[in-house]
Design a protein around this motif. Sequence first.
Motif, short mmCIF file in Angstrom:
data_model
loop_
_atom_site.label_atom_id
_atom_site.label_comp_id
_atom_site.label_asym_id
_atom_site.label_seq_id
_atom_site.Cartn_x
_atom_site.Cartn_y
_atom_site.Cartn_z
N PHE A 540 41.31 48.06 24.20
CA PHE A 540 40.23 47.61 25.08
C PHE A 540 39.23 46.69 24.38
O PHE A 540 38.93 45.60 24.87
N HIS A 541 38.69 47.12 23.23
CA HIS A 541 37.60 46.36 22.64
C HIS A 541 37.92 45.78 21.27
O HIS A 541 37.28 44.83 20.85
N LEU A 542 38.85 46.38 20.55
CA LEU A 542 38.96 46.12 19.12
C LEU A 542 39.26 44.66 18.81
O LEU A 542 38.58 44.03 18.00
N GLN A 543 40.28 44.10 19.46
CA GLN A 543 40.62 42.70 19.15
C GLN A 543 39.46 41.78 19.52
O GLN A 543 39.10 40.87 18.75
N ARG A 544 38.85 42.00 20.70
CA ARG A 544 37.77 41.13 21.12
C ARG A 544 36.60 41.18 20.15
O ARG A 544 36.02 40.16 19.80
N ARG A 545 36.25 42.39 19.68
CA ARG A 545 35.14 42.52 18.75
C ARG A 545 35.45 41.86 17.42
O ARG A 545 34.58 41.24 16.79
N MET A 546 36.69 41.97 16.94
CA MET A 546 37.06 41.31 15.70
C MET A 546 37.02 39.79 15.86
O MET A 546 36.57 39.07 14.96
N LEU A 547 37.46 39.30 17.01
CA LEU A 547 37.39 37.86 17.27
C LEU A 547 35.93 37.39 17.29
O LEU A 547 35.60 36.31 16.76
N GLU A 548 35.06 38.21 17.89
CA GLU A 548 33.65 37.85 17.94
C GLU A 548 33.05 37.80 16.53
O GLU A 548 32.27 36.90 16.20
N LYS A 549 33.40 38.78 15.69
CA LYS A 549 32.87 38.80 14.33
C LYS A 549 33.35 37.58 13.54
O LYS A 549 32.58 36.96 12.81
N ILE A 550 34.63 37.25 13.69
CA ILE A 550 35.16 36.09 12.97
C ILE A 550 34.46 34.81 13.44
O ILE A 550 34.08 33.95 12.64
N GLU A 551 34.26 34.70 14.76
CA GLU A 551 33.59 33.51 15.30
C GLU A 551 32.16 33.43 14.79
O GLU A 551 31.68 32.34 14.44
N GLN A 552 31.44 34.55 14.75
CA GLN A 552 30.06 34.55 14.24
C GLN A 552 30.01 34.04 12.81
O GLN A 552 29.12 33.26 12.45
N ILE A 553 30.95 34.46 11.99
CA ILE A 553 30.97 34.01 10.60
C ILE A 553 31.27 32.52 10.53
O ILE A 553 30.67 31.77 9.75
#
Length: 728
Positions: A540-553
């Motif tokens: 549900f959330h894990l991939q999206r949250r990891m993508l968000e963290k990578i994009e933030q960096i």
Amino acid sequence: MLPLPPADVEPSLYALSQPAPPPLHGRGATPDSLALGMAQQMFLDRDHSILAFNERVFDWAVRADIPLLERLRYLCIVSSNLDEFFEVRAAPHITAAQKGETKGPYTVASFEALSAKVHDLVARQYTLYNETLVPAFGKHGVRIVSHGDRSPEQKRWVHAYFTREVRPLLIPVGLDPAHPFPQVANKSLNFIVRLKGRDTFGRENEIAIVKVPRALPRLVRMPIRAAPREALFVSLSSIVRAHLEDLFPGREVTEFSQFRVTRHSDLALDEEDVRNLRTALRQGLQHRHYGQAVRLEVSADCSAFLSDFLLGQFGLPAAALYRVHGPVNLVRLNQLVDLVNDPALLFAPWNCAWPRQLQPGVPIMEQLRLRDILIHQPFESFDGLLAFLREAVNDPQVLVIKQTIYRTGADSKFMDLLTEAVRRGKEVMAVVELKARFDEEANINWAEALESIGAQVVYGVVGLKTHAKMLLVTRREGRQLRRYGHLSTGNYNVRTARLYTDLGYLTADAQTTADMDDVFNHLASQNRPPKLRKLMLAPFHLQRRMLEKIEQIGLAAGRGEDARIVAKMNALTDEALMRALILAGQRGARIDLIVRGACMLAAQVPGVTENIRVRSVIGRFLEHTRVFYFRAGAQEDLYLSSADWMNRNMMRRVELAWPVTDPGLRQQIVDECLVAYLHDDRDAWTLNADGTYDRAPRPENGLGAQAALMLRYGPVPAVARIEPGAQP
């Protein structure tokens, strides 16, 4: 590499805080240059990457600085890995070759290219075994004696053993219209024999098959030796080979060969159409041993007549035939490690320490009310976690125990404790993953055993594997209920806890444990997933949250901030995450990936992935921790997880990731799981742009990350430290 700091030395709080290299802007590459097609070209072939991993494992068998029996063990590990590769990955390649496919992801050409690499690796395995390991064992008085080298007395002993132990279990089958080619089980030892003359009924049935039961040991120690300190063995295949004519009285054996067929063994069930998953899986296990044939192994001197006959029986192309100079199942040579058991030929025993953060004699739940606790396995003992569960089982104030079960093994202390908890009247919920590959039968047995005594057993979510590792205890304390939880990157398996590197996280944090309870309830009810406070849940959330963290960096790097990603995992194959990493790297983020196994992201490609480095560390213990670190400026976040960055983990499994916010624990993880591995100059490999790997330089005073951790946790005090600002 830089040694790890001792426990009483305060390490640098920002050991990974190093200036990022200049961004690629102005050097011919900008984020806008990253078209989807270019990103796709950066993806390496997954199957070839898996084989490259096995090449790195094979290197441990080649290394002269590794004890002899351990070298044999690594040779067997490679063979076991190749078995699983064929059982799980080879079927579509074989089908493409059989159909003559020239287009699509699987073609005749891709099959032949993959086969060429496997053939080369297998040939080098047997060359190492015959030309290096066998002579080395001989110098230590350890020999597997072939029929031609046996003395008359030894031959008499072998004949007596064959007559007493082997012959009664063999059923030779002569092939004719009434006796068709028998069903041959996956990875079983068999012989094909060509006979001259006629049978009892006057027929010239020239082909016979002899199936060798799995119940027989593959290596047998002979009591008759020439020297007092010799350890002489005889292989089962050699025993049968020497007595084939005894199985066909009145016939002449003109040709023969041992053979072994590998079959596709990945269970596939349409769970939507299954009423009882446990029953369906148990039925499926009965057919696993007879799936599609994908590989045929025969003796090196097997005649073309016999090999062609077998290829025809199994419907295999010529490239699926492997002629081997030795036993067709190198995995079974692992028995020699236990039979010889010479400490001089093995690694020095590793006695893991009691977890440093657990104070002996003080109730663990009392300690968790004060702080979170980290256990780093196998450098620290898994017994600390068993003590936590045992304390919960024996505590009359503990009302409920919930646990996920993925791979616990056939003999599990966890299952015994859960059973005792039920007997003591506690509510026990076990989420048993019945589809854990090759552990299905053990898990079915545990599910049935727990259900039979009244535990609540659920099988997770239809269509998904429950791979998350969590244990939750609910205790009455006065007028309130308090939860205590354990999250882990690895399995609840006492045996593998001594062999795999993993992190276990014990906590009484109210939000984290409430999230865990919500996830358990979601798995039981299959209602809509809850809104979690701290945990991230796949699918549900894990991939999206990891993508968000990578994009933030990546965005922080684009603004000129110091931006950093370091991620440690077992495999990287998820295309969405890889595309995000490429884009973040092009924006100037400095990215280090520590990937033990398959990695499909091509690193160090000029103009595209210059800011991405990929390392693989192969050591004495199997690397299994999943750690994800993100930093932009002074803000850093660190997560532990049960999930690799693979599409199956993100989309087809129930997985968890959780943040580590305590500064001391976070820094410990950075030092032990990231910095140490980035500076490993003994057991590390670096991925090149073309998918090949270069090994670390291995200087004389080099120190691997695992060796550094053993020094840190072992009885020898570590006096060196990571200096503040050390380059990771």
